[in-house]
Scaffold this active site. Sequence first.
Site, PDB file in Angstrom:
ATOM      1  N   LYS A 121     -30.657 -11.731  45.718  1.00  0.00           N
ATOM      2  CA  LYS A 121     -29.941 -10.825  46.631  1.00  0.00           C
ATOM      3  C   LYS A 121     -29.617  -9.491  45.970  1.00  0.00           C
ATOM      4  CE  LYS A 121     -26.568 -13.781  47.293  1.00  0.00           C
ATOM      5  NZ  LYS A 121     -27.074 -15.042  46.715  1.00  0.00           N
ATOM      6  N   THR A 122     -29.045  -9.549  44.769  1.00  0.00           N
ATOM      7  CA  THR A 122     -28.592  -8.326  44.117  1.00  0.00           C
ATOM      8  C   THR A 122     -29.760  -7.385  43.840  1.00  0.00           C
ATOM      9  OG1 THR A 122     -26.676  -9.417  43.126  1.00  0.00           O
ATOM     10  CG2 THR A 122     -27.438  -7.394  42.070  1.00  0.00           C
ATOM     11  N   GLU A 165     -25.229  -6.865  50.205  1.00  0.00           N
ATOM     12  CA  GLU A 165     -25.528  -8.203  49.736  1.00  0.00           C
ATOM     13  C   GLU A 165     -24.689  -9.190  50.550  1.00  0.00           C
ATOM     14  OE1 GLU A 165     -25.266 -10.597  45.489  1.00  0.00           O
ATOM     15  OE2 GLU A 165     -25.610  -8.433  45.516  1.00  0.00           O
TER      16      GLU A 165
END
Length: 471
Positions: A121-122, A165
């Site tokens: 995600k990051t 995110e």
Amino acid sequence: MAAGIPSALERPHFIGIGGAGMSGIAKILTQRGAKVVGSDARESATSEALRALGATVRIGHAADHLASDASCVVVSSAIRADNPELARAAELGVPVVHRSDALASLMHGLRSIAVAGTHGKTTTTSMLAVALTELALDPSYAIGGDLAEPGTNAQHGNGEIFVAEADESDRSFQKYDPEVAIVLNVELDHHANYASMDEIYESFEAFVAKIPAGGTLVVGEHEGARELARRVGGRTDLNIIRVGESADSDARILAITPQGMTSEVTVALDGAEHTFTVSVPGRHYAHNAAAALAAGARLGIAPADLAQALTAYTGVGRRLQLKGEAAGVQVIDSYAHHPTEMTADLEAMRAAVSGSDDARLLVVFQPHLFSRTQELGTEMGQALALADASVVLDIYPAREDPIPGITSALIVDAAVAAGADVTAVHDKATIPDVIAGMATPGDLVLTMGAGDVTDLGPHILQKLSLARLSN
């Protein structure tokens, strides 16, 4: 398109303001003009960055830190019920707002992209934030890690796009209603909150259900993500874009060519091929970039322009981040803490050292959470077999209390059974000496885990430098 401040967030008080998710929201609110106050357990570069923006940050948790005129108290799921500031909020009648609700409020009225998945995600959120900024679209973004450039995890922009995110760990991502959602992968994790894969799928399905009619779901090639796409495939008002190397992918990765610590990636999308450089090595990072390309294109951005802009991405903190080099040894930091992430990063680093017969991959691994170790300790140990040698630290508890009988020995035993060269080290302070005694010129040292193992990089480099001077 400037966004305002919801009235409930005009004078927010953040408990644990230095956390990755909390600090990003606090930064955006400060930039929008809110009077942000917060507390954190210790001083950090994040608390200093917040003060520089105009926020008030106090160290330690105490009831008198909460002012009576606070419009709300913002918390994450990590804040315990007995926190003195939370108790004071109840006494004063100050509303308590979960950070996901605060983030949802900031995204309201903007064209949003929410990036979800068990891992990646990051990186993917960061790639989008950098590329959209490079294209002068001035996006807002909230990320779980600091970008290498400009060195922050959040920004209020005046453009119409907000990239965030989306955290599945506590189901809080179900609060968002993004125009475009990315789901990179779906695996069983966060064992304190999910008892089975069925619960995981139900949670992701609830997240997808919030995408408005005409919106888009971008799914990675991971089987869990493709299964999610099948489960929600009956929704006729949802565009589903599949990203991957397989022939059925809508955004198809045609080639991934490793080039040292970078990769050249070619993606076929919307009838054209787009080749660009990804500044982080490894196949999974190439897939993240392709997902970012597909998501941006669904907002009407020309894929050719977006592909070129993605080359401006230079990394994000803790995602195969080069900490430095000393005595001919590179030290790199990885946030990987789930076996799939560990395997992906270790394979990428294995490829990075493959050009030299003498170079070795040395790993310092810190398990994260007792519950995760209990469920996945064997798989973590098996992943460490990809390294030439590893040291394993004690479990970093984070928000959890110990579980009787669950220690890092579970991982060490599994690693040994898999043929790995692994040693348990219980005193983290001795690690720089241990690594300096192991490493030789050409080796690559990888500090790995979601806890404070990241702090060891500079100390390892210093010890390596001192060892070279003394020889």
